[in-house]
Design a protein around this motif. Sequence first.
Motif, PDB file in Angstrom:
ATOM      1  N   THR A   1       0.833  -1.204   0.000  1.00  0.00           N
ATOM      2  CA  THR A   1       0.000   0.000   0.000  1.00  0.00           C
ATOM      3  C   THR A   1       0.865   1.251   0.000  1.00  0.00           C
ATOM      4  O   THR A   1       0.580   2.225  -0.715  1.00  0.00           O
ATOM      5  N   LEU A   2       1.930   1.222   0.771  1.00  0.00           N
ATOM      6  CA  LEU A   2       2.813   2.386   0.874  1.00  0.00           C
ATOM      7  C   LEU A   2       3.428   2.737  -0.478  1.00  0.00           C
ATOM      8  O   LEU A   2       3.454   3.913  -0.878  1.00  0.00           O
ATOM      9  N   VAL A   3       3.912   1.743  -1.217  1.00  0.00           N
ATOM     10  CA  VAL A   3       4.535   2.038  -2.515  1.00  0.00           C
ATOM     11  C   VAL A   3       3.484   2.269  -3.603  1.00  0.00           C
ATOM     12  O   VAL A   3       3.783   2.855  -4.653  1.00  0.00           O
ATOM     13  N   PHE A   4       2.240   1.824  -3.357  1.00  0.00           N
ATOM     14  CA  PHE A   4       1.158   2.048  -4.312  1.00  0.00           C
ATOM     15  C   PHE A   4       0.672   3.505  -4.288  1.00  0.00           C
ATOM     16  O   PHE A   4       0.252   4.053  -5.318  1.00  0.00           O
ATOM     17  N   LEU A   5       0.765   4.167  -3.138  1.00  0.00           N
ATOM     18  CA  LEU A   5       0.175   5.497  -2.971  1.00  0.00           C
ATOM     19  C   LEU A   5       0.647   6.534  -3.999  1.00  0.00           C
ATOM     20  O   LEU A   5      -0.163   7.332  -4.468  1.00  0.00           O
ATOM     21  N   PRO A   6       1.930   6.586  -4.364  1.00  0.00           N
ATOM     22  CA  PRO A   6       2.356   7.642  -5.304  1.00  0.00           C
ATOM     23  C   PRO A   6       1.984   7.382  -6.767  1.00  0.00           C
ATOM     24  O   PRO A   6       2.242   8.242  -7.613  1.00  0.00           O
ATOM     25  N   THR A   7       1.393   6.240  -7.097  1.00  0.00           N
ATOM     26  CA  THR A   7       1.228   5.873  -8.508  1.00  0.00           C
ATOM     27  C   THR A   7       0.284   6.814  -9.253  1.00  0.00           C
ATOM     28  O   THR A   7       0.497   7.101 -10.431  1.00  0.00           O
ATOM     29  N   LEU A   8      -0.759   7.311  -8.588  1.00  0.00           N
ATOM     30  CA  LEU A   8      -1.679   8.236  -9.248  1.00  0.00           C
ATOM     31  C   LEU A   8      -0.984   9.563  -9.574  1.00  0.00           C
ATOM     32  O   LEU A   8      -1.236  10.174 -10.613  1.00  0.00           O
ATOM     33  N   LEU A   9      -0.072   9.974  -8.704  1.00  0.00           N
ATOM     34  CA  LEU A   9       0.728  11.177  -8.969  1.00  0.00           C
ATOM     35  C   LEU A   9       1.651  10.957 -10.164  1.00  0.00           C
ATOM     36  O   LEU A   9       1.812  11.848 -11.013  1.00  0.00           O
ATOM     37  N   LEU A  10       2.275   9.772 -10.226  1.00  0.00           N
ATOM     38  CA  LEU A  10       3.175   9.481 -11.345  1.00  0.00           C
ATOM     39  C   LEU A  10       2.432   9.529 -12.672  1.00  0.00           C
ATOM     40  O   LEU A  10       2.941  10.045 -13.671  1.00  0.00           O
ATOM     41  N   LEU A  11       1.203   8.994 -12.694  1.00  0.00           N
ATOM     42  CA  LEU A  11       0.399   9.043 -13.915  1.00  0.00           C
ATOM     43  C   LEU A  11       0.045  10.475 -14.301  1.00  0.00           C
ATOM     44  O   LEU A  11      -0.116  10.790 -15.475  1.00  0.00           O
ATOM     45  N   SER A  12      -0.065  11.346 -13.302  1.00  0.00           N
ATOM     46  CA  SER A  12      -0.498  12.727 -13.548  1.00  0.00           C
ATOM     47  C   SER A  12       0.634  13.629 -14.024  1.00  0.00           C
ATOM     48  O   SER A  12       0.373  14.699 -14.584  1.00  0.00           O
ATOM     49  N   ILE A  13       1.876  13.217 -13.793  1.00  0.00           N
ATOM     50  CA  ILE A  13       3.001  14.084 -14.171  1.00  0.00           C
ATOM     51  C   ILE A  13       3.868  13.485 -15.272  1.00  0.00           C
ATOM     52  O   ILE A  13       4.828  14.125 -15.701  1.00  0.00           O
TER      53      ILE A  13
ATOM     54  N   ASN B   1       6.029  12.091 -21.074  1.00  0.00           N
ATOM     55  CA  ASN B   1       6.102  11.519 -22.422  1.00  0.00           C
ATOM     56  C   ASN B   1       5.665  10.059 -22.385  1.00  0.00           C
ATOM     57  O   ASN B   1       5.347   9.506 -21.329  1.00  0.00           O
ATOM     58  N   ILE B   2       5.666   9.435 -23.563  1.00  0.00           N
ATOM     59  CA  ILE B   2       5.130   8.078 -23.686  1.00  0.00           C
ATOM     60  C   ILE B   2       5.911   7.087 -22.825  1.00  0.00           C
ATOM     61  O   ILE B   2       5.323   6.210 -22.172  1.00  0.00           O
ATOM     62  N   TRP B   3       7.241   7.220 -22.808  1.00  0.00           N
ATOM     63  CA  TRP B   3       8.041   6.236 -22.072  1.00  0.00           C
ATOM     64  C   TRP B   3       7.808   6.335 -20.566  1.00  0.00           C
ATOM     65  O   TRP B   3       7.658   5.318 -19.890  1.00  0.00           O
ATOM     66  N   TRP B   4       7.757   7.563 -20.055  1.00  0.00           N
ATOM     67  CA  TRP B   4       7.441   7.727 -18.637  1.00  0.00           C
ATOM     68  C   TRP B   4       6.004   7.309 -18.352  1.00  0.00           C
ATOM     69  O   TRP B   4       5.701   6.741 -17.298  1.00  0.00           O
ATOM     70  N   GLY B   5       5.125   7.569 -19.308  1.00  0.00           N
ATOM     71  CA  GLY B   5       3.735   7.159 -19.148  1.00  0.00           C
ATOM     72  C   GLY B   5       3.602   5.646 -19.084  1.00  0.00           C
ATOM     73  O   GLY B   5       2.847   5.101 -18.262  1.00  0.00           O
ATOM     74  N   ALA B   6       4.338   4.949 -19.968  1.00  0.00           N
ATOM     75  CA  ALA B   6       4.296   3.482 -19.967  1.00  0.00           C
ATOM     76  C   ALA B   6       4.835   2.928 -18.654  1.00  0.00           C
ATOM     77  O   ALA B   6       4.287   1.968 -18.090  1.00  0.00           O
ATOM     78  N   MET B   7       5.917   3.539 -18.157  1.00  0.00           N
ATOM     79  CA  MET B   7       6.483   3.095 -16.882  1.00  0.00           C
ATOM     80  C   MET B   7       5.509   3.341 -15.727  1.00  0.00           C
ATOM     81  O   MET B   7       5.312   2.487 -14.863  1.00  0.00           O
ATOM     82  N   ALA B   8       4.865   4.519 -15.766  1.00  0.00           N
ATOM     83  CA  ALA B   8       3.918   4.853 -14.702  1.00  0.00           C
ATOM     84  C   ALA B   8       2.727   3.915 -14.702  1.00  0.00           C
ATOM     85  O   ALA B   8       2.286   3.448 -13.642  1.00  0.00           O
ATOM     86  N   ILE B   9       2.184   3.600 -15.888  1.00  0.00           N
ATOM     87  CA  ILE B   9       1.005   2.740 -15.938  1.00  0.00           C
ATOM     88  C   ILE B   9       1.377   1.289 -15.635  1.00  0.00           C
ATOM     89  O   ILE B   9       0.582   0.532 -15.069  1.00  0.00           O
ATOM     90  N   PHE B  10       2.611   0.886 -15.984  1.00  0.00           N
ATOM     91  CA  PHE B  10       3.101  -0.443 -15.601  1.00  0.00           C
ATOM     92  C   PHE B  10       3.148  -0.562 -14.074  1.00  0.00           C
ATOM     93  O   PHE B  10       2.691  -1.549 -13.495  1.00  0.00           O
ATOM     94  N   LEU B  11       3.698   0.469 -13.426  1.00  0.00           N
ATOM     95  CA  LEU B  11       3.775   0.452 -11.957  1.00  0.00           C
ATOM     96  C   LEU B  11       2.386   0.535 -11.333  1.00  0.00           C
ATOM     97  O   LEU B  11       2.110  -0.122 -10.322  1.00  0.00           O
ATOM     98  N   PHE B  12       1.501   1.332 -11.923  1.00  0.00           N
ATOM     99  CA  PHE B  12       0.138   1.445 -11.403  1.00  0.00           C
ATOM    100  C   PHE B  12      -0.568   0.094 -11.458  1.00  0.00           C
ATOM    101  O   PHE B  12      -1.155  -0.352 -10.465  1.00  0.00           O
ATOM    102  N   GLY B  13      -0.482  -0.571 -12.614  1.00  0.00           N
ATOM    103  CA  GLY B  13      -1.100  -1.887 -12.734  1.00  0.00           C
ATOM    104  C   GLY B  13      -0.432  -2.923 -11.839  1.00  0.00           C
ATOM    105  O   GLY B  13      -1.097  -3.714 -11.179  1.00  0.00           O
ATOM    106  N   GLY B  14       0.917  -2.884 -11.815  1.00  0.00           N
ATOM    107  CA  GLY B  14       1.643  -3.879 -11.029  1.00  0.00           C
ATOM    108  C   GLY B  14       1.413  -3.732  -9.541  1.00  0.00           C
ATOM    109  O   GLY B  14       1.176  -4.716  -8.831  1.00  0.00           O
ATOM    110  N   LEU B  15       1.458  -2.502  -9.038  1.00  0.00           N
ATOM    111  CA  LEU B  15       1.301  -2.286  -7.605  1.00  0.00           C
ATOM    112  C   LEU B  15      -0.153  -2.401  -7.178  1.00  0.00           C
ATOM    113  O   LEU B  15      -0.444  -2.786  -6.042  1.00  0.00           O
ATOM    114  N   THR B  16      -1.087  -2.095  -8.098  1.00  0.00           N
ATOM    115  CA  THR B  16      -2.498  -2.406  -7.826  1.00  0.00           C
ATOM    116  C   THR B  16      -2.654  -3.906  -7.609  1.00  0.00           C
ATOM    117  O   THR B  16      -3.315  -4.347  -6.663  1.00  0.00           O
ATOM    118  N   GLY B  17      -2.037  -4.698  -8.509  1.00  0.00           N
ATOM    119  CA  GLY B  17      -2.123  -6.154  -8.394  1.00  0.00           C
ATOM    120  C   GLY B  17      -1.437  -6.683  -7.157  1.00  0.00           C
ATOM    121  O   GLY B  17      -1.952  -7.580  -6.477  1.00  0.00           O
TER     122      GLY B  17
END
Length: 397
Positions: free
Chosen positions: A92-104, A107-123
């Motif tokens: 939960t602690l490492v999941f909390l910043p993921t919405l911020l990462l998606l918001s900032i 570019n596409i590469w950072w976006g892909a990394m952010a959404i990978f982490l969002f999906g992975g840490l959600t799971g």
Amino acid sequence: MSSHDSTATDARVKSSYYPPSRIAVSGLFLLNGTFMGAWAPKIPEFASRLSLSESQLGLMIVCFGIGSLVLMPIAGILIAHFGTSRALRGATLVFLPTLLLLSIAPNIWWGAMAIFLFGGLTGAMDIAMNANAVEVEKSMRRAIMSSCHAFWSLGAFLGATTGGYLIETIGVLGHATLLTALAALGLAALWSLVLADAPHPAETRQKIRLPLSPLPWLIGVMALFTMIPEGSILDWGALYMRDELGASLALSGFAFGAFSATMAIMRFAGDHVRDRFGAVKTLRVSTVLAIVGMVLAGLAPNAYVAMLGFAICGVGISNMVPIAFSAAGNLPGFAQGVALSVTTVMGYSGALFAPSSIGFIAEHTGFAWVFSVLPVLLLVVLLLSKHAVHADVREKH
């Protein structure tokens, strides 16, 4: 018994039914669901900011699914090593910043990394939440898994319905910052209430590896064949009602509404039903209802009958996945979290990837045929339903 004694007994029963550990895990399900719901209204801005085409956005969504499938098994290993309480707090602690990462993401590469982490840490958080819910079930000797999933659905509803307004009012970054701050406060309040794992000496001697026994895989098949129809209704039900049954745009939305409403209501009631009738009987009746609802929707002559079918299907499917997760988490002789991670990964892979295949099939056959055939998968769940006995956690008298 005096009225004072009766009141005291009722208070003890109520407090034992809602111990701090149950409040904590339910609150974390709510938190996770709220973040997932909040992501939905952010998608258009995310795609616009990164100048994504529809196909590129589709690939981004695939990154979300890949992240989940990569980090879910790792979460199961960490649970086996450190227990559910430490794994849940950490995830939960490492999941909390993921919405911020998606918001900032710039570019596409950072976006892909952010959404990978969002999906992975959600799971990862999902695995840990379900594993901790199993531990709470064991400690309480009663079912709570369905209501935990109901709190997730409630959180998803709250996140989705407030997200658009908040984004318009305080901006994309303001929305993410507010939710992250509230979630951090919630985690701080719940941190000490998360159930500490009881020792499981027989399980800790087991090596942490993929199970060789077929049982976790069979329960995984139950979760998979339940979540494929669920994902298909959520993704394609509205399109089916609009394109094949002539429903208006407003009415077609009720395909999802009818299904999700009955699902949420029955998930709050599901634990009482399972405690009363047992997991096997509850799963069998639920599966039959899901089959009836799906067939009714697939053969429906008009949108209103289809809507009724989806509502009945929601009643049936609502408690099938929670029962499968409880059964996997309570399997004897497995390292803690490993059997559950197998079942969860198999189940969510169905929800993440099967609907796209179903859309391809429907292009050639139509959705009516698809919804009429999908109950075959639920028949397999019915055949495997005896394995749900492992989900029963009540004291035997």
